[in-house]
Enzyme design. Structure first.
Site, PDB file in Angstrom:
ATOM      1  N   LYS A 142      11.658   4.772  11.300  1.00 15.39           N
ATOM      2  CA  LYS A 142      10.752   4.225  12.322  1.00 15.39           C
ATOM      3  C   LYS A 142      11.236   4.598  13.723  1.00 15.39           C
ATOM      4  CE  LYS A 142       8.916  -0.069  14.249  1.00 15.39           C
ATOM      5  NZ  LYS A 142       8.681  -1.514  14.054  1.00 15.39           N
ATOM      6  N   HIS A 169      -7.443  26.538 -26.297  1.00 10.64           N
ATOM      7  CA  HIS A 169      -8.407  25.632 -25.673  1.00 10.64           C
ATOM      8  C   HIS A 169      -8.147  24.178 -26.066  1.00 10.64           C
ATOM      9  CE1 HIS A 169     -10.428  29.131 -24.206  1.00 10.64           C
ATOM     10  NE2 HIS A 169     -10.709  29.568 -25.417  1.00 10.64           N
TER      11      HIS A 169
END
Length: 534
Positions: free
Chosen positions: A152, A289
């Site tokens: 911060k 697939h």
């Protein structure tokens, strides 16, 4: 509630910040001493805690203990060390503001310009198999608080959460200080680091809830982009692969050679793992697939079990195996690699590869070779996105003692099979789980010989499995992932010469289905559990 505010005109510009005081508290001591050496030689005061302080002191560098700063001893077994105003005021004081600077002076607190913190090894502890209080004690409190406070206050403080950033900090010390751009970048990494850490803790609590009480009320999933893929399922779709925090699956595999993985490659490789690792014996699954075109375990007494498993899986449907994705649940051997020499394969994934096998694969430059992480394991939960939300469920897993479970399967027609035939039946039932519904698997000798998948009715799946098996259907066993709603599906199998069928049962017409099996002298089992895979 809004936080404190200041008039922007009160802020004084700060770019380069010289490092005079550093707070160092790390769990991972990698490359700690070169950093400590650079700080000490630059005259930086090093404030530290516990084992970090001891490590730096033993190397011959001066260290100020946090307890001497706070005037309060480390307590509660180390749970309370840095949670004190004498520390956090030094982290949060914004020295661009004159009143902050004045208040620090009044309090007799010196600011920090550098904070080096990495957190307790929570993720590693969970991965080790630890449980309960052993895991809880690795939930860091003071560390994240220091990281967030420093991040911060990036206008004044450089926050470092990884040894990867140490070289840049060492350079900054010798260059006269960190830059605002550098500190902002470090702050962004720090907030990402604490977010990932909190996500891992949240996920652990959610999984503990899943085991003990049911599904969690809140679910947090945190992932980091590993790579942007060329495209998605189709060329007009954007795609990327992400690594989930705490993940240990196909996303964490190491690519040893070959072209970049595609979206479809990842999907098929994961499906192949699902099939191959359901088996206890050496096994290979070939996927096309997202559906298997062959699954097999090694032949009895095979000289090279994994090579044997591959050949038997390939024999199921060699046409579909062209351009397939292969998973092996054992180390890939030279023999298996040689068997693949003339077979076009997109991807092969395994726990490990013999060096000689990798030499053979080098001749197939487009083949993607993936080595699983050492801690790879099947997922405990399945998550699927739907529009506006997601679905969560227990992963569909077989018990380790499935042979014992099989003893409780209900024999509804015919005679109980031999032990060898029962092993084949269990194999077919396990294989069914990896096939998209509606799923029918024909197997002989613990190798698939025909697979019917993804059809919108079960009769068509039966016909497809029989058609692909050809004359191999006769004498094989059949597994169905869900019940037969009518006798027409089993009749297709019976007409093909199949003598044993396993299915969950549970249809309102079970009696009709069982009567058809009895009339044909076919053995049929009900498992009482289905394995849909959508």
């Amino acid at each position: 509630m809004a936080g404190p505010s200041h008039d922007p005109a009160l802020y004084r510009h700060r770019d380069a910040v010289r490092i005079s005081r550093a707070l160092v508290s790390v769990s991972d001591k990698t490359n700690l001493l070169p950093l400590a050496k650079a700080l000490a030689e630059a005259g930086v005061e090093i404030v530290s805690t516990g084992s970090t302080a001891a490590t730096i002191r033993e190397a011959g560098y001066d260290v100020t203990d946090v307890a001497s700063v706070t005037g309060f001893p480390e307590s509660l077994g180390g749970r309370v060390k840095t949670l004190h105003p004498a520390v956090h005021a030094g982290l949060l004081a914004d020295l661009r503001l004159e009143d902050h600077e004045a208040q620090l002076n009044e309090l007799g607190i010196a600011p920090f310009e550098l904070v080096v913190v990495n957190l307790y090894p929570f993720v590693e502890t969970v991965r080790s198999g630890a449980q309960g209080d052993d895991v809880v004690e690795q939930i860091d409190i003071g560390g994240p608080a220091m990281v967030r406070a420093s991040a911060k206050n990036f206008a004044n403080v450089a926050i470092v959460v990884s040894p990867e950033s140490y070289p840049a900090i060492i350079d900054a010390v010798s260059a006269g200080g960190t830059t605002l751009t550098q500190r902002r970048d470090l702050a962004a990494r720090a907030f990402s680091h604490t977010a990932e850490y909190d996500s891992a803790v949240s996920t652990w609590f959610a999984e503990e809830t899943l085991e003990g009480e049911g599904l969690p009320q809140h679910l947090t999933i945190k992932a980091e982009r590993l790579e942007t893929l060329r495209y998605g399922e189709n060329s007009h779709q954007r795609a990327a692969i992400y690594s989930r925090v705490g993940g240990h699956g196909i996303a964490q595999a190491t690519q040893l050679q070959g072209k970049s993985m595609s979206y479809n490659n990842y999907v098929d490789a994961d499906a192949a793992l699902r099939a191959a690792f359901d088996m206890v014996k050496p096994a290979v699954a070939i996927i096309k697939h997202a559906n298997p075109c062959g699954i097999a375990v090694s032949a009895p007494n095979a000289l090279d079990p994994i090579a044997s498993a591959h050949l038997r899986a390939h024999e199921c449907d060699p046409v579909s195996a062209f351009g397939g994705v292969i998973a092996a649940n054992r180390t890939v051997t030279l023999k298996m690699a040689e068997n693949l020499r003339d077979i076009f394969t997109e991807v092969i994934v395994a726990p490990d590869f013999a060096p000689e096998a990798l030499e053979v694969f080098k001749l197939k430059k487009n083949l993607r070779v993936l080595q699983l992480p050492t801690d790879w394991q099947q997922e405990r939960m399945d998550v699927r996105l739907v529009s506006g939300g997601l679905l969560l469920q227990d992963a569909d897993r077989f018990p380790d003692d499935i042979e014992s479970v099989a003893k409780d399967w209900e024999l509804v027609s015919g005679e109980r099979p031999s032990e060898e035939d029962m092993t084949n039946l269990i194999f077919a039932w396990k294989s069914c789980r990896a096939v998209k519904s509606n799923a029918i698997v024909l197997a002989h000798g613990s190798a698939t010989v025909g697979i019917g998948m993804g059809q919108v009715n079960r009769v068509d799946s039966c016909r497809l499995a029989v058609e692909r098996a050809g004359e191999r259907a006769a004498g094989s066993v059949a597994a169905s992932d869900a019940f037969f709603p009518f006798a027409d599906g089993p009749q297709v199998l019976i007409d093909a010469g199949i003598k044993t069928i396993i299915q969950p049962g549970g249809s309102v017409r079970d009696a009709e289905v069982v009567d058809a099996a009895k009339a044909a002298g076919v053995t049929m089992f009900f498992t009482g559990e289905r394995h849909f895979f959508h």
